[in-house]
Design a protein around this motif. Structure first.
Motif, PDB file in Angstrom:
ATOM      1  N   THR A 183      62.597  22.481  35.594  1.00 29.47           N
ATOM      2  CA  THR A 183      62.828  22.057  34.244  1.00 29.47           C
ATOM      3  C   THR A 183      61.563  22.508  33.429  1.00 29.47           C
ATOM      4  OG1 THR A 183      64.048  20.000  34.434  1.00 29.47           O
ATOM      5  CG2 THR A 183      62.717  20.080  32.448  1.00 29.47           C
ATOM      6  N   PHE A 184      60.293  22.527  34.135  1.00 31.63           N
ATOM      7  CA  PHE A 184      59.021  23.115  33.658  1.00 31.63           C
ATOM      8  C   PHE A 184      59.295  24.452  33.529  1.00 31.63           C
ATOM      9  CE2 PHE A 184      54.786  24.986  34.181  1.00 31.63           C
ATOM     10  CZ  PHE A 184      54.020  24.283  33.461  1.00 31.63           C
ATOM     11  N   ILE A 210      48.688  24.875  28.400  1.00 34.35           N
ATOM     12  CA  ILE A 210      49.582  23.619  28.619  1.00 34.35           C
ATOM     13  C   ILE A 210      49.430  22.355  28.218  1.00 34.35           C
ATOM     14  CG2 ILE A 210      50.901  22.513  30.326  1.00 34.35           C
ATOM     15  CD1 ILE A 210      50.774  24.845  31.971  1.00 34.35           C
ATOM     16  N   GLU A 211      47.917  22.124  28.132  1.00 36.44           N
ATOM     17  CA  GLU A 211      47.487  20.825  27.590  1.00 36.44           C
ATOM     18  C   GLU A 211      47.593  20.814  26.110  1.00 36.44           C
ATOM     19  OE1 GLU A 211      43.817  19.891  29.766  1.00 36.44           O
ATOM     20  OE2 GLU A 211      45.088  19.177  31.575  1.00 36.44           O
ATOM     21  N   THR A 212      46.799  22.007  25.490  1.00 37.63           N
ATOM     22  CA  THR A 212      46.671  21.947  23.948  1.00 37.63           C
ATOM     23  C   THR A 212      47.575  22.731  23.326  1.00 37.63           C
ATOM     24  OG1 THR A 212      45.392  23.937  24.326  1.00 37.63           O
ATOM     25  CG2 THR A 212      44.019  21.690  24.650  1.00 37.63           C
ATOM     26  N   GLU A 213      48.184  23.812  23.786  1.00 39.96           N
ATOM     27  CA  GLU A 213      48.741  24.664  23.062  1.00 39.96           C
ATOM     28  C   GLU A 213      50.530  24.381  23.023  1.00 39.96           C
ATOM     29  OE1 GLU A 213      47.600  26.418  20.603  1.00 39.96           O
ATOM     30  OE2 GLU A 213      45.649  26.013  21.250  1.00 39.96           O
ATOM     31  N   GLY A 214      50.946  24.030  24.343  1.00 41.21           N
ATOM     32  CA  GLY A 214      52.122  24.190  24.573  1.00 41.21           C
ATOM     33  C   GLY A 214      52.987  22.445  24.101  1.00 41.21           C
ATOM     34  N   ASN A 215      54.196  22.566  24.140  1.00 42.61           N
ATOM     35  CA  ASN A 215      54.773  21.301  23.852  1.00 42.61           C
ATOM     36  C   ASN A 215      55.391  20.853  25.120  1.00 42.61           C
ATOM     37  OD1 ASN A 215      56.025  19.100  22.576  1.00 42.61           O
ATOM     38  ND2 ASN A 215      57.595  20.206  21.659  1.00 42.61           N
ATOM     39  N   TYR A 216      54.828  20.565  26.229  1.00 40.48           N
ATOM     40  CA  TYR A 216      55.436  20.239  27.474  1.00 40.48           C
ATOM     41  C   TYR A 216      55.310  18.578  27.739  1.00 40.48           C
ATOM     42  CZ  TYR A 216      54.687  24.908  28.484  1.00 40.48           C
ATOM     43  OH  TYR A 216      55.057  26.683  27.990  1.00 40.48           O
ATOM     44  N   SER A 228      54.683  15.805  33.508  1.00 41.44           N
ATOM     45  CA  SER A 228      53.324  15.487  34.020  1.00 41.44           C
ATOM     46  C   SER A 228      52.658  17.002  34.032  1.00 41.44           C
ATOM     47  CB  SER A 228      53.608  14.589  35.129  1.00 41.44           C
ATOM     48  OG  SER A 228      52.226  14.437  35.753  1.00 41.44           O
ATOM     49  N   MET A 229      51.263  16.819  34.161  1.00 42.15           N
ATOM     50  CA  MET A 229      50.572  17.845  34.637  1.00 42.15           C
ATOM     51  C   MET A 229      50.600  17.925  36.082  1.00 42.15           C
ATOM     52  SD  MET A 229      49.419  19.748  32.284  1.00 42.15           S
ATOM     53  CE  MET A 229      48.026  20.723  33.072  1.00 42.15           C
ATOM     54  N   ASP A 260      50.324  21.539  38.510  1.00 41.23           N
ATOM     55  CA  ASP A 260      49.473  21.530  39.821  1.00 41.23           C
ATOM     56  C   ASP A 260      50.286  22.061  40.802  1.00 41.23           C
ATOM     57  OD1 ASP A 260      47.478  20.809  37.996  1.00 41.23           O
ATOM     58  OD2 ASP A 260      47.409  18.692  38.550  1.00 41.23           O
ATOM     59  N   ALA A 261      51.496  21.443  41.213  1.00 36.22           N
ATOM     60  CA  ALA A 261      52.106  21.490  42.412  1.00 36.22           C
ATOM     61  C   ALA A 261      52.726  23.132  42.316  1.00 36.22           C
ATOM     62  CB  ALA A 261      53.394  20.734  42.445  1.00 36.22           C
ATOM     63  N   LEU A 262      53.092  23.252  40.940  1.00 34.58           N
ATOM     64  CA  LEU A 262      53.859  24.840  41.138  1.00 34.58           C
ATOM     65  C   LEU A 262      52.707  25.918  41.076  1.00 34.58           C
ATOM     66  CD1 LEU A 262      56.296  24.357  38.094  1.00 34.58           C
ATOM     67  CD2 LEU A 262      56.780  25.161  40.463  1.00 34.58           C
ATOM     68  N   PHE A 263      51.366  25.477  40.525  1.00 36.17           N
ATOM     69  CA  PHE A 263      50.412  26.414  40.861  1.00 36.17           C
ATOM     70  C   PHE A 263      49.943  26.808  42.368  1.00 36.17           C
ATOM     71  CE2 PHE A 263      46.389  28.589  40.638  1.00 36.17           C
ATOM     72  CZ  PHE A 263      46.460  29.420  39.629  1.00 36.17           C
TER      73      PHE A 263
END
Length: 73
Positions: A22-23, A47-53, A56-57, A61-64
């Motif tokens: 989904t992410f 992701i935290e400031t510009e995106g519309n996600y 959960s972060m 983190d897991a994907l990174f």
């Protein structure tokens, strides 16, 4: 070792029937996502400031972490 951006890694994740998939789909739909970026802090800030996600972060983190492993092979 691969030399691919986080976005290119996410293209391999699209279609998974879970939060990671989904992410990845959300990123794919985000035309402003920094597609050539590989830096954790830069991506996290976006992701935290510009995106519309809405996920959960911890999903990012897991994907990174998975991305870093993926780069090794």
């Amino acid at each position: 070792m691969k030399d691919a951006s986080f976005y290119h890694f996410l293209l391999t994740v699209r279609g998974r029937p879970n939060e990671e998939g989904t992410f990845a789909e959300m990123v794919y739909q985000d035309l402003d996502f920094p597609k050539q970026e590989s830096d954790f802090d830069t991506l996290s800030d976006y992701i935290e400031t510009e995106g519309n996600y809405t996920l959960s972060m911890s999903v990012f983190d897991a994907l990174f972490e998975e991305y870093q492993e993926w780069l090794r092979f």
